[in-house]
Design a protein around this motif. Sequence first.
Motif, PDB file in Angstrom:
ATOM      1  N   GLU A  61      -8.400   8.487 -90.532  1.00  0.00           N
ATOM      2  CA  GLU A  61      -7.081   8.908 -91.014  1.00  0.00           C
ATOM      3  C   GLU A  61      -7.152   8.816 -92.539  1.00  0.00           C
ATOM      4  OE1 GLU A  61      -3.978   9.866 -89.409  1.00  0.00           O
ATOM      5  OE2 GLU A  61      -5.625  10.378 -88.077  1.00  0.00           O
ATOM      6  N   ARG A 128       5.422   4.686 -95.942  1.00  0.00           N
ATOM      7  CA  ARG A 128       5.197   5.078 -94.543  1.00  0.00           C
ATOM      8  C   ARG A 128       6.171   4.367 -93.609  1.00  0.00           C
ATOM      9  NH1 ARG A 128      -0.180   4.178 -92.086  1.00  0.00           N
ATOM     10  NH2 ARG A 128       0.289   5.951 -90.752  1.00  0.00           N
ATOM     11  N   SER A 135       6.394   7.062 -89.399  1.00  0.00           N
ATOM     12  CA  SER A 135       5.038   7.436 -88.996  1.00  0.00           C
ATOM     13  C   SER A 135       4.682   6.679 -87.728  1.00  0.00           C
ATOM     14  CB  SER A 135       4.058   7.083 -90.116  1.00  0.00           C
ATOM     15  OG  SER A 135       4.031   5.675 -90.295  1.00  0.00           O
ATOM     16  N   ARG A 136       3.420   6.795 -87.306  1.00  0.00           N
ATOM     17  CA  ARG A 136       2.995   6.135 -86.064  1.00  0.00           C
ATOM     18  C   ARG A 136       3.101   4.606 -86.146  1.00  0.00           C
ATOM     19  NH1 ARG A 136      -1.927   4.249 -87.661  1.00  0.00           N
ATOM     20  NH2 ARG A 136      -3.091   5.546 -89.121  1.00  0.00           N
TER      21      ARG A 136
END
Length: 615
Positions: A61, A128, A135-136
């Motif tokens: 990522e 984030r 996000s995740r």
Amino acid sequence: MTTAILMSVLLVSSLGCFAWLMTPRLKLLLNAKPDARFDQPIERLKGTLKFAIGQWRMPREPVAGVAHIFIFSGFMVVAIATVTHFVHAYIPNWHFPGFGGVLGDLYSLIKDIFEMLVLFGVVYGLWRRLKPVPSRVGRSWEGVFVLCMIFVLMVTDFLIYGGKLVAADASGLPWNPGGHAAALVLAPLGGESAELIGNISYWIHCVAVLVFLNFLPIGKHFHVITGIPKVFFRELRPYGAVPKTDLEEAESFGMRSTADLNWSMVLDLYSCTECGRCSMYCPTVLTDKPLEHRQLNLDLKKALYEDQGELLAEEDKSESLPDLVGDRISADTIWACTTCGSCEQECPVFIENVPRIIQMRQHKVLMEGEMAPELARAYKGMENNSNPWGIGFDQRDAWAEGLDIPRLADMEIDPENPPMLYWVGCAGSFDDRTKKITLAMVKILKAANVPFAILGKEEGCTGDPARRTGNEYLFQMLAEQNVENLNNYHIKEVLTHCPHCLHTLRTEYPEFGGNYKVVHHTELIDDLLKSNQLKLGNSVNREVAWHDSCYLGRYHDIYDAPRDVIKSIPGATLKEMPRNKSRSVCCGAGGGRFWMEETIGERINVHRMKEASAM
């Protein structure tokens, strides 16, 4: 003297608290079941340097991975300065041996650069977690707290040196650019105020380090402590291989409660970073199934901590512990897994999710006899006719009638030079669609004049569906029969077009005495084309998409051969699926799911085909 006393009180209290928090964690780890993870120390050390210290998996990522590398590497570099700060409470001008001259100046420069990189990583991490669309990683307030703590550590380190520079009327350049920047901010306040702020920053820095240390064992950031050991003790057997169970010696099978966790599984639970990478390409998450590996890990860890009293009691109270499946985890959760392995491939600390699920299935199947009715029928078919459909074993080679295909039983076998065995597999023998692949492969072998033979009626199911759904008894029965048969014919090389057969024959049969060179048909075809043994003349003039099977690509890294074959076909154009190679999405048939109804969420094969049809 006052500084030394205050620091001593701070260290004794905080380290005592840390020891108090760590003791039950260590006891749970040491009291867990044994697991052989001390072999191949050199290989383990190499992997630790590559994956734990080198953060090799993080850039899968790119942005988030690089930000994490900034933070991790920054912490590693700053550790020397942090130790120095604590020692300075007792010896004000102390430094590590050799760090008093040019080496110390060089370290200061490197440290400041890495601290700036850490700040970049922290700002990105905060964004984030706090942006409008999460996000995740989600909106983890623990994560926000830790990132803020790291931010404080970096800034206070700059202020410590900045205050000293202003008080000494000195410049931090070129060796201390961070401290120099802090000095520019503090200079208007005057020397005394700047030095005071530097001293306050010193104590904030030291206190923050110790608070952070004590926070680690009680949250997800425990992986800061356990992550490196977890990578060292990672599984070294072939990827996706299920370890053999001693059926004769074992008193019970599989995993019923937290008492059945071995110590490497406990280390897995401690090391989960809750980053969500395991969910990115997981077919059960993508199709709204109840299995989400991060949540499963959290549920297991919660159960472990809840059972801590019984697990650490002097008397064995394991029988009174609740069942994992049913009481803590739904049965639908463990049966949803396709064993595709994407969760384990994405995990930066090598958490082993699939083995735990298989062990929980083992207990349900072998100890409690609980399984889906359609799976029970598949077991019966494998047991009676050596194929999950239950079609008569005498029909296994009916597809070959009139094709003049040699059977091993009809040949005189030279033990030193046996023919290549074409392992057709259950689907290739009985399923009408897959039989087309079998017939095409026979044509190719004959066109290239490749000597081969089949087992015919003597071939049996490899047992892959049985093993991955928890029926280890049935798997071992089938494996032993097949290995005995193959060894009787002195087989050395096996060709198969089924990724699951390839995986089982190549990685799991060696434990039963079956050591063969197992080749996928795309590998053989690719070799035949490149050696000009096989020539293609007809043009197809169409686009071709290749779906990377989990058991072929992810488990065995076979990506290039099928693509090279497609590129060799006149007129064919390879068109990649949006999610391909190691990031391919499962078709939904693995882990025995082919034999079970899919009643929750979207069908996984439909999800994948939608992607293909949209190209």
